[in-house]
Design an enzyme around this catalytic site. Structure first.
Site, mmCIF file in Angstrom:
data_model
loop_
_atom_site.group_PDB
_atom_site.id
_atom_site.type_symbol
_atom_site.label_atom_id
_atom_site.label_comp_id
_atom_site.label_asym_id
_atom_site.label_seq_id
_atom_site.Cartn_x
_atom_site.Cartn_y
_atom_site.Cartn_z
ATOM 1 C CB SER A 1 -0.969 -0.044 1.175
ATOM 2 O OG SER A 1 -1.991 0.920 1.038
ATOM 3 C CD GLU B 1 -5.075 -3.993 -4.145
ATOM 4 O OE1 GLU B 1 -5.270 -3.734 -2.946
ATOM 5 O OE2 GLU B 1 -3.979 -4.347 -4.607
ATOM 6 C CG HIS C 1 -5.732 -2.393 0.145
ATOM 7 N ND1 HIS C 1 -4.819 -2.192 -0.872
ATOM 8 C CD2 HIS C 1 -5.286 -1.645 1.199
ATOM 9 C CE1 HIS C 1 -3.879 -1.368 -0.454
ATOM 10 N NE2 HIS C 1 -4.126 -1.016 0.804
#
Length: 448
Positions: A202, A319, A389
């Site tokens: 991330s 995600e 995610h």
């Protein structure tokens, strides 16, 4: 692919301490069974809103038996409580957070030249900590016989917002300082300073990508693992950053920390409705401020350094499911709601992560570099957060207990982590060791 799994320890696990002698000085490290941990090691010092200064060699023994404090931060807006379900590893926030923790096999010898992974945590540049219990690299180190260095760095207004008055990109400068510490000292733990992989997820992956744009970064690591980097919202942020910097300049440099963090939250709330997707991650690297080039030069710089660093770049198939779960009318109309959700998840995933990752890989290859593109599929089964995610992280770092209660584990059993974790850790370790792409994890990854 050869997994190079670690054989059983040559002797019974030992608990206690050991002195590690290296360029940093004498570090009193902790023996944790078959692991050696040197924690909360200061790699630099920095006054508030000032660049870091590399920590010199200590003339006195350094107690490295603890954990690095977290950077000051407001509550995580996503609820990704990577600090764990209890206080078994408290990481009290501190502005004196420029620390790192080394985890190595306890029987590793200086000069063994084990591959090194430098872990850069995510959290939208506003939350997280290198030593969060969910990021514990113990299994990765034990199974794959390598060295992991977890870095804690400045976040939010203290690390990723600046202008002509307050320096920008201080968090990136922190990471460069940490990488310099690794180059100088990691051989003392059995690591190879010529085989360093920068790995981030991330915002951490975004940071790794931007470290490649610095003059120094490509010389400090040799491979990069870039997971779920939000590169699709990394451009055209100058106006937003300038507006935020002006608002926060009203808070004096020496304001109490609580006042500064409260102002950060107020400014963040104002940004989202005005700047769309970019406002969802208002803090981050700023082009045109040291150590980054201007935005119009970034593509050329990435292409120029491509041949120097091998990269593994990837995204998760869904995600955006982490951010959109529960925000559609699925409960009232399950079929229609499900279709709307999947359409929104697909569109947002592509816009923030997917297309930018494709462009990154294509440019890197055109520049003469080796690049592997993967998509994390989430494994067999279906649940609302499959391949969302951060859902690959429990397979790489931490364990089921450390991730207990965190949303990314919804619908996943402990047995899944035991089944899928080792092959994914082996794939990542093999890339760090040799640059080979993952080949033995078809249920988890699609690899281009």
């Amino acid at each position: 692919m050869t997994h190079h799994a670690t054989p059983a320890p040559r002797s019974a696990p030992v608990h206690g301490t050991r002195v590690v002698h290296g360029p940093a000085g004498e570090l009193l490290a902790r023996l944790d069974g078959d692991l050696l941990r040197a924690g909360a090691v200061r790699y630099a010092r920095a006054d508030r809103f000032r660049p870091p200064v590399d920590e010199p060699r200590s003339t006195e023994p350094v107690d490295a038996t603890g954990w690095s404090p977290s950077a000051p931060q407001p509550p995580d807006p996503l609820g990704l409580d990577v600090f764990g379900p209890d206080s078994s590893r408290p990481l009290p926030p501190s502005e004196d957070c420029l620390r790192l923790t080394v985890t190595a096999p306890a029987d590793a010898a200086p000069g063994e030249d084990l591959p090194v992974i430098v872990w850069i945590h995510g959290g939208s540049y506003v939350s997280g900590a290198g030593d969060a219990i969910s990021y514990d690299p113990a299994s990765l180190v034990r199974e794959q016989r390598l060295v992991v260095v977890a870095v804690t760095y400045r976040l939010g207004v203290l690390g990723f917002l600046g202008d002509e008055v307050r320096p920008a990109n201080l968090g990136l400068l922190d990471l460069l300082s940490a990488l310099r510490w690794v180059r100088r000292n990691i051989a003392a733990f059995g690591g190879d300073p010529a085989a360093v992989t920068a790995m981030g997820e991330s915002a951490g992956g975004d940071a790794v990508a931007h470290l490649l744009l610095t003059a120094e970064g490509p010389g400090l690591f040799h491979r990069a693992i870039i997971q779920s980097a939000p590169l699709g919202i990394s451009r055209r942020r100058a106006a937003m950053n300038a507006t935020m910097a002006r608002a926060l300049r009203q808070v004096p440099d020496d304001a109490p920390l609580g006042v500064l963090l409260a102002a950060q939250q107020r400014v963040t709330r104002r940004v989202l409705p005005r700047h769309g997707l970019r406002g969802a991650m208002p803090f981050g690297p700023q082009y045109g401020f040291a150590p980054l080039p201007s935005e119009d030069r970034r593509e050329a710089v990435w292409a120029r350094v491509a041949a120097d660093v091998e990269v593994l770049v990837g995204t998760n198939a869904r995600e955006a499911a982490l951010f959109l779960a529960g925000r559609t009318p699925g409960e009232r109309a399950p079929v229609v709601g499900g279709l709307l959700l999947e359409g929104a998840v697909s569109a947002l995933t592509a816009a923030v992560y997917g297309r930018a990752a494709d462009r990154f890989v294509d440019r890197h290859r055109r520049g003469g570099g080796r690049a592997v593109r993967y998509t994390f599929l989430g494994g067999p089964g279906h649940h609302p957060l499959r391949a969302a995610h951060a859902t690959e992280l429990p397979l790489l770092l931490g364990d089921a207990a450390a991730w207990q209660g965190v949303p990314v584990l919804a619908g996943r059993e402990d047995a899944d982590l035991r089944t899928w974790g080792p092959p994914l850790r082996a794939a990542w370790a093999e890339f760090a060791r040799s640059g080979r792409p993952p080949t033995d994890v078809p249920d988890l990854l699609h690899v281009d």
